[in-house]
Design an enzyme around this catalytic site. Sequence first.
Site, PDB file in Angstrom:
ATOM      1  N   ALA A  87       0.851  -1.196   0.000  1.00 57.37           N
ATOM      2  CA  ALA A  87       0.000   0.000   0.000  1.00 57.37           C
ATOM      3  C   ALA A  87       0.880   1.236   0.000  1.00 57.37           C
ATOM      4  CB  ALA A  87      -0.910   0.018   1.224  1.00 57.37           C
ATOM      5  N   ASP A  88       0.332   2.333  -0.503  1.00 60.37           N
ATOM      6  CA  ASP A  88       1.072   3.588  -0.479  1.00 60.37           C
ATOM      7  C   ASP A  88       0.791   4.356   0.798  1.00 60.37           C
ATOM      8  OD1 ASP A  88       2.260   3.370  -3.094  1.00 60.37           O
ATOM      9  OD2 ASP A  88       0.207   3.491  -3.822  1.00 60.37           O
ATOM     10  N   LYS A  98      -3.684   2.923  -2.999  1.00 67.28           N
ATOM     11  CA  LYS A  98      -2.799   2.049  -3.783  1.00 67.28           C
ATOM     12  C   LYS A  98      -2.695   2.604  -5.197  1.00 67.28           C
ATOM     13  CE  LYS A  98      -3.153  -2.414  -3.447  1.00 67.28           C
ATOM     14  NZ  LYS A  98      -1.686  -2.436  -3.466  1.00 67.28           N
ATOM     15  N   GLU A 107      -4.969  -5.009  -9.004  1.00 66.65           N
ATOM     16  CA  GLU A 107      -4.831  -5.142  -7.548  1.00 66.65           C
ATOM     17  C   GLU A 107      -6.201  -5.098  -6.903  1.00 66.65           C
ATOM     18  OE1 GLU A 107      -2.201  -1.839  -6.840  1.00 66.65           O
ATOM     19  OE2 GLU A 107      -0.503  -3.172  -6.489  1.00 66.65           O
TER      20      GLU A 107
HETATM   21  O1  DER Z   1       1.047   0.229  -6.465  1.00 66.45           O
HETATM   22  C1  DER Z   1       0.686  -0.317  -5.394  1.00 66.45           C
HETATM   23  O2  DER Z   1      -0.431  -0.197  -4.898  1.00 66.45           O
HETATM   24  C2  DER Z   1       1.716  -1.141  -4.704  1.00 66.45           C
HETATM   25  O3  DER Z   1       1.163  -2.032  -3.828  1.00 66.45           O
HETATM   26  C3  DER Z   1       2.741  -0.239  -4.111  1.00 66.45           C
HETATM   27  O4  DER Z   1       2.340   1.103  -4.107  1.00 66.45           O
HETATM   28  C4  DER Z   1       3.247  -0.559  -2.750  1.00 66.45           C
HETATM   29  O5  DER Z   1       4.479   0.017  -2.771  1.00 66.45           O
HETATM   30  P1  DER Z   1       5.787  -0.570  -2.069  1.00 66.45           P
HETATM   31  O6  DER Z   1       5.449  -1.938  -1.523  1.00 66.45           O
HETATM   32  O7  DER Z   1       6.806  -0.636  -3.154  1.00 66.45           O
HETATM   33  O8  DER Z   1       6.077   0.425  -1.022  1.00 66.45           O
END
Ligand code: DER
Length: 234
Positions: A87-88, A98, A107
């Site tokens: 997640a972001d 996300k 996703e």
């Molecule tokens: O794009 C998304 O939703 C991904 O899950 C991603 O943003 C998660 O990022 P990270 O695991 O590289 O921090």
Amino acid sequence: NLVKKAKKLCAYAAVDSNLDLSKHRIIGIGSGSTVVYVAERVGQLPNKDRLVCIPTGFQSKQLILANGLNLGSIEEYPEIDIDFDGADEIDSELNCIKGGGACLLLEKLVADCSKQFILVADDRKNTGILGKHWTQGVPIEVVPSAYTKISRQLTVLGGKPTVRPGAPAKAGPVITDNGNFIIDCDFGEIPSNKLQALNDKIVAMVGVVETGLFVHMAEKAYIGNSDGTVTIVG
Ligand code: DER
């Protein structure tokens, strides 16, 4: 480094504490850098051949193959037992933003088809309110021909929309695995009780494919902290 260690810790903990091969057979593998460790941990299981893994995009598919896991498709397996994804940003009710990796459509589709949806993230993402740490905006996947029309509608809604540039890797916008554009729209901090209505307004705009607002979808989050501990939320 500490962030990488935190990602590995929370991903391993999430798999070790939730993946149960006596009841899980079809598993979703998300996108991004944290879920790399989820695929790595699943790949270490002695009886991993009993699993079928469903990808959430090109990178996710590569992760499944690189870890010697069986690759399935969401067309064959529209019912998924458990899904692990990054997640972001995550708020206090486990809603999340996300789409930082532009994979939000698959996703969200895989998460929607899953009985259990588990988030894995390092503690930078665990801010309690969406839009606090992740200031680049809510990712929104749109059909290319509609991007100017949707940008205008998002501005009317109070957002600041930007088409995600491909530069420096590519001249012109990022093109998703589905051949669409991403608009990142900054709405500032978004209280959890405003998320569903905002998501529904955006999704209703003709030409919008999906938003990166995952509202009330995840039931657990494994947060990797830089001090080497893991926080479990939910
Ligand atoms: O794009 C998304 O939703 C991904 O899950 C991603 O943003 C998660 O990022 P990270 O695991 O590289 O921090």
